[in-house]
Design an enzyme around this catalytic site. Sequence first.
Site, PDB file in Angstrom:
ATOM      1  CG  HIS A 119      -1.762  -1.083   1.149  1.00  0.00           C
ATOM      2  ND1 HIS A 119      -2.761  -1.794   2.140  1.00  0.00           N
ATOM      3  CD2 HIS A 119      -2.489  -1.764  -0.183  1.00  0.00           C
ATOM      4  CE1 HIS A 119      -3.523  -2.562   1.845  1.00  0.00           C
ATOM      5  NE2 HIS A 119      -3.376  -2.716   0.479  1.00  0.00           N
ATOM      6  CB  CYS A 127       2.721  14.897  -9.091  1.00  0.00           C
ATOM      7  SG  CYS A 127       1.626  15.926 -10.072  1.00  0.00           S
ATOM      8  CB  THR A 188      -3.602  -7.791   9.126  1.00  0.00           C
ATOM      9  OG1 THR A 188      -4.676  -7.151   8.218  1.00  0.00           O
ATOM     10  CG2 THR A 188      -3.523  -9.355   8.623  1.00  0.00           C
ATOM     11  CB  SER A 189      -8.787  -6.286  10.829  1.00  0.00           C
ATOM     12  OG  SER A 189      -8.581  -5.345   9.898  1.00  0.00           O
ATOM     13  CB  ALA A 231       3.009  -9.020  16.622  1.00  0.00           C
TER      14      ALA A 231
HETATM   15  C1  BV8 Z   1      -8.637  -2.098  -5.128  1.00  0.00           C
HETATM   16  C2  BV8 Z   1      -2.937   3.094   2.592  1.00  0.00           C
HETATM   17  C3  BV8 Z   1      -9.517  -2.140  -7.216  1.00  0.00           C
HETATM   18  C4  BV8 Z   1      -3.590   4.115   2.862  1.00  0.00           C
HETATM   19  C5  BV8 Z   1      -4.585   1.458   2.654  1.00  0.00           C
HETATM   20  C6  BV8 Z   1     -14.168  -6.560  -2.123  1.00  0.00           C
HETATM   21  C7  BV8 Z   1     -13.393  -7.005  -2.824  1.00  0.00           C
HETATM   22  C8  BV8 Z   1     -12.327  -6.536  -3.355  1.00  0.00           C
HETATM   23  C9  BV8 Z   1     -12.095  -5.110  -3.261  1.00  0.00           C
HETATM   24  C10 BV8 Z   1     -13.196  -4.436  -2.473  1.00  0.00           C
HETATM   25  C11 BV8 Z   1     -13.905  -5.206  -1.840  1.00  0.00           C
HETATM   26  N1  BV8 Z   1     -14.860  -4.268  -1.111  1.00  0.00           N
HETATM   27  C12 BV8 Z   1     -14.281  -3.048  -1.133  1.00  0.00           C
HETATM   28  C13 BV8 Z   1     -13.189  -3.366  -2.011  1.00  0.00           C
HETATM   29  C14 BV8 Z   1     -12.272  -2.245  -2.263  1.00  0.00           C
HETATM   30  C15 BV8 Z   1     -11.136  -1.757  -1.187  1.00  0.00           C
HETATM   31  C16 BV8 Z   1     -11.506  -2.462   0.097  1.00  0.00           C
HETATM   32  O1  BV8 Z   1     -10.902  -3.539   0.403  1.00  0.00           O
HETATM   33  N2  BV8 Z   1     -12.275  -1.797   0.858  1.00  0.00           N
HETATM   34  C17 BV8 Z   1     -12.335  -2.402   2.275  1.00  0.00           C
HETATM   35  C18 BV8 Z   1     -12.804  -1.338   3.276  1.00  0.00           C
HETATM   36  C19 BV8 Z   1     -13.401  -3.315   2.397  1.00  0.00           C
HETATM   37  N3  BV8 Z   1     -10.098  -2.306  -1.467  1.00  0.00           N
HETATM   38  C20 BV8 Z   1      -9.340  -1.337  -2.475  1.00  0.00           C
HETATM   39  O2  BV8 Z   1      -9.742  -0.234  -2.669  1.00  0.00           O
HETATM   40  C21 BV8 Z   1      -8.002  -1.537  -2.780  1.00  0.00           C
HETATM   41  N4  BV8 Z   1      -7.891  -1.264  -4.278  1.00  0.00           N
HETATM   42  O3  BV8 Z   1      -9.244  -3.101  -4.753  1.00  0.00           O
HETATM   43  O4  BV8 Z   1      -8.548  -1.898  -6.471  1.00  0.00           O
HETATM   44  C22 BV8 Z   1      -9.235  -1.250  -8.442  1.00  0.00           C
HETATM   45  C23 BV8 Z   1      -8.945  -1.803  -9.621  1.00  0.00           C
HETATM   46  C24 BV8 Z   1      -8.746  -1.154 -10.764  1.00  0.00           C
HETATM   47  C25 BV8 Z   1      -9.046   0.552 -10.655  1.00  0.00           C
HETATM   48  C26 BV8 Z   1      -9.432   0.935  -9.267  1.00  0.00           C
HETATM   49  C27 BV8 Z   1      -9.590   0.167  -8.225  1.00  0.00           C
HETATM   50  C28 BV8 Z   1      -6.828  -0.669  -2.214  1.00  0.00           C
HETATM   51  C29 BV8 Z   1      -6.680  -0.953  -0.685  1.00  0.00           C
HETATM   52  C30 BV8 Z   1      -5.573  -0.311  -0.299  1.00  0.00           C
HETATM   53  C31 BV8 Z   1      -6.030   1.015   0.849  1.00  0.00           C
HETATM   54  N5  BV8 Z   1      -5.169   1.591   1.477  1.00  0.00           N
HETATM   55  N6  BV8 Z   1      -3.431   1.821   3.217  1.00  0.00           N
HETATM   56  C32 BV8 Z   1      -3.416   4.702   4.304  1.00  0.00           C
HETATM   57  O5  BV8 Z   1      -2.676   3.914   5.226  1.00  0.00           O
HETATM   58  O6  BV8 Z   1      -3.627   5.882   4.683  1.00  0.00           O
HETATM   59  S1  BV8 Z   1      -5.566   0.379   3.540  1.00  0.00           S
HETATM   60  C33 BV8 Z   1      -5.035   0.566   5.332  1.00  0.00           C
HETATM   61  O7  BV8 Z   1      -6.363  -0.099   5.814  1.00  0.00           O
HETATM   62  C34 BV8 Z   1      -3.820  -0.507   5.449  1.00  0.00           C
HETATM   63  O8  BV8 Z   1      -2.913  -0.368   4.715  1.00  0.00           O
HETATM   64  C35 BV8 Z   1      -4.447  -1.650   5.793  1.00  0.00           C
HETATM   65  O9  BV8 Z   1      -4.590  -2.485   4.678  1.00  0.00           O
HETATM   66  C36 BV8 Z   1      -5.883  -1.544   6.423  1.00  0.00           C
HETATM   67  C37 BV8 Z   1      -6.060  -1.639   7.908  1.00  0.00           C
HETATM   68  O10 BV8 Z   1      -5.938  -2.858   8.070  1.00  0.00           O
HETATM   69  P1  BV8 Z   1      -4.877  -3.644   9.362  1.00  0.00           P
HETATM   70  O11 BV8 Z   1      -3.318  -3.201   8.648  1.00  0.00           O
HETATM   71  O12 BV8 Z   1      -5.527  -4.893   9.326  1.00  0.00           O
HETATM   72  O13 BV8 Z   1      -5.196  -2.540  10.323  1.00  0.00           O
HETATM   73  P2  BV8 Z   1      -6.482  -2.757  11.364  1.00  0.00           P
HETATM   74  O14 BV8 Z   1      -6.358  -1.285  12.140  1.00  0.00           O
HETATM   75  O15 BV8 Z   1      -7.805  -3.037  10.522  1.00  0.00           O
HETATM   76  O16 BV8 Z   1      -6.137  -4.086  12.366  1.00  0.00           O
HETATM   77  C38 BV8 Z   1      -5.038  -4.139  13.015  1.00  0.00           C
HETATM   78  C39 BV8 Z   1      -5.336  -5.534  13.637  1.00  0.00           C
HETATM   79  O17 BV8 Z   1      -4.136  -5.756  14.367  1.00  0.00           O
HETATM   80  C40 BV8 Z   1      -6.440  -5.827  14.242  1.00  0.00           C
HETATM   81  O18 BV8 Z   1      -6.886  -7.219  13.783  1.00  0.00           O
HETATM   82  C41 BV8 Z   1      -6.044  -6.042  15.951  1.00  0.00           C
HETATM   83  O19 BV8 Z   1      -6.639  -6.901  16.678  1.00  0.00           O
HETATM   84  C42 BV8 Z   1      -4.474  -6.384  15.718  1.00  0.00           C
HETATM   85  N7  BV8 Z   1      -3.597  -5.801  16.822  1.00  0.00           N
HETATM   86  C43 BV8 Z   1      -3.705  -4.684  17.499  1.00  0.00           C
HETATM   87  N8  BV8 Z   1      -2.565  -4.565  18.157  1.00  0.00           N
HETATM   88  C44 BV8 Z   1      -1.983  -5.743  18.038  1.00  0.00           C
HETATM   89  C45 BV8 Z   1      -2.481  -6.581  17.072  1.00  0.00           C
HETATM   90  N9  BV8 Z   1      -2.184  -7.762  16.590  1.00  0.00           N
HETATM   91  C46 BV8 Z   1      -0.817  -8.280  17.197  1.00  0.00           C
HETATM   92  N10 BV8 Z   1      -0.089  -7.639  18.052  1.00  0.00           N
HETATM   93  C47 BV8 Z   1      -0.541  -6.277  18.197  1.00  0.00           C
HETATM   94  N11 BV8 Z   1       0.011  -5.550  19.540  1.00  0.00           N
END
Ligand code: BV8
Length: 248
Positions: A119, A127, A188-189, A231
């Site tokens: 990501h 740009c 990761t969630s 972790a």
């Molecule tokens: C795309 C950068 C298509 C920006 C990020 C269904 C199928 C396919 C796609 C989709 C779909 N529905 C919707 C979509 C599109 C979308 C998507 O997935 N949406 C989600 C909301 C459903 N996906 C996209 O748009 C992707 N692009 O599909 O392209 C396309 C093709 C052609 C033309 C146009 C489009 C792009 C997705 C990238 C988004 N960018 N980041 C930024 O960071 O500002 S995503 C961002 O959120 C992160 O990078 C990461 O991926 C995500 C957060 O998730 P996690 O890292 O898991 O973090 P989170 O807080 O959720 O969870 C933390 C976990 O850690 C928890 O489980 C917790 O319990 C645990 N934890 C906490 N502490 C600890 C721990 N574990 C261990 N130890 C600890 N101490």
Amino acid sequence: MNFPPRLIVLLKAAERITVLTGAGVSAESGVPTFRDAQTGLWAEFKPEELATPSAFRRNPRLVWEWYAWRRKLVAEAKPNAAHIALIEMEKRIPDFTLITQNVDDLHRRAGSVNVIELHGNITRTKCFDENLLMTTWADTGEVPPRCPRCGGLLRPDVVWFEEAMPEEETARAFGRSANCDVFLCIGTSSVVYPAASLPFEALENGAIVVEINTEPTQLTGKADYVLSGPAGILLPELIRTVWSDGGF
Ligand code: BV8
């Protein structure tokens, strides 16, 4: 910590290990995860509402300042024991790949070498119009600053929601997930696609999938092993148990 003996045997024998990390790996460095509630200026927004091209078009200043705030927070953060443990694993495994969803640069700063940044990386700027990386620009006080080449607005070099994934990194990530002995899914969630498909790609290709998380996720019921806890605690313990040659 008593790990399942079979898991220890599998890790000792593993030639090819692929790891996917999420925000949970950086949580113990003090970097808020996406599940954490936003605070301060951003309290009323969900990350998914800010990390999109439409949010940037609508309010470029707000989105730029959110990233500037995150960039500063990340710059002050330090890699934690989880990042370090992954480097120790990389040293011991002939064919090791680290795929991260994190944009915080902490794996690279910790010293990880073979990192696939799915990501992007918040420390890089590009740009918005030309999609070209920029390292310097005039500081006119305008927020966001403008591209020195075309005058378009600058933005962080990260993949926003609804933006296409980087082709090369995505292909490599799927390839390494489909060709590994053990796949570790850490902090990761597993809700963002296509990254969330990677552990299932590994499962479908016969890998042993291990989840390390403080909470259950949609992967938990499918993983071969689920290690519940932080972790930063579990990973060093796991490495010490598998490679008890001291050296770590
Ligand atoms: C795309 C950068 C298509 C920006 C990020 C269904 C199928 C396919 C796609 C989709 C779909 N529905 C919707 C979509 C599109 C979308 C998507 O997935 N949406 C989600 C909301 C459903 N996906 C996209 O748009 C992707 N692009 O599909 O392209 C396309 C093709 C052609 C033309 C146009 C489009 C792009 C997705 C990238 C988004 N960018 N980041 C930024 O960071 O500002 S995503 C961002 O959120 C992160 O990078 C990461 O991926 C995500 C957060 O998730 P996690 O890292 O898991 O973090 P989170 O807080 O959720 O969870 C933390 C976990 O850690 C928890 O489980 C917790 O319990 C645990 N934890 C906490 N502490 C600890 C721990 N574990 C261990 N130890 C600890 N101490």
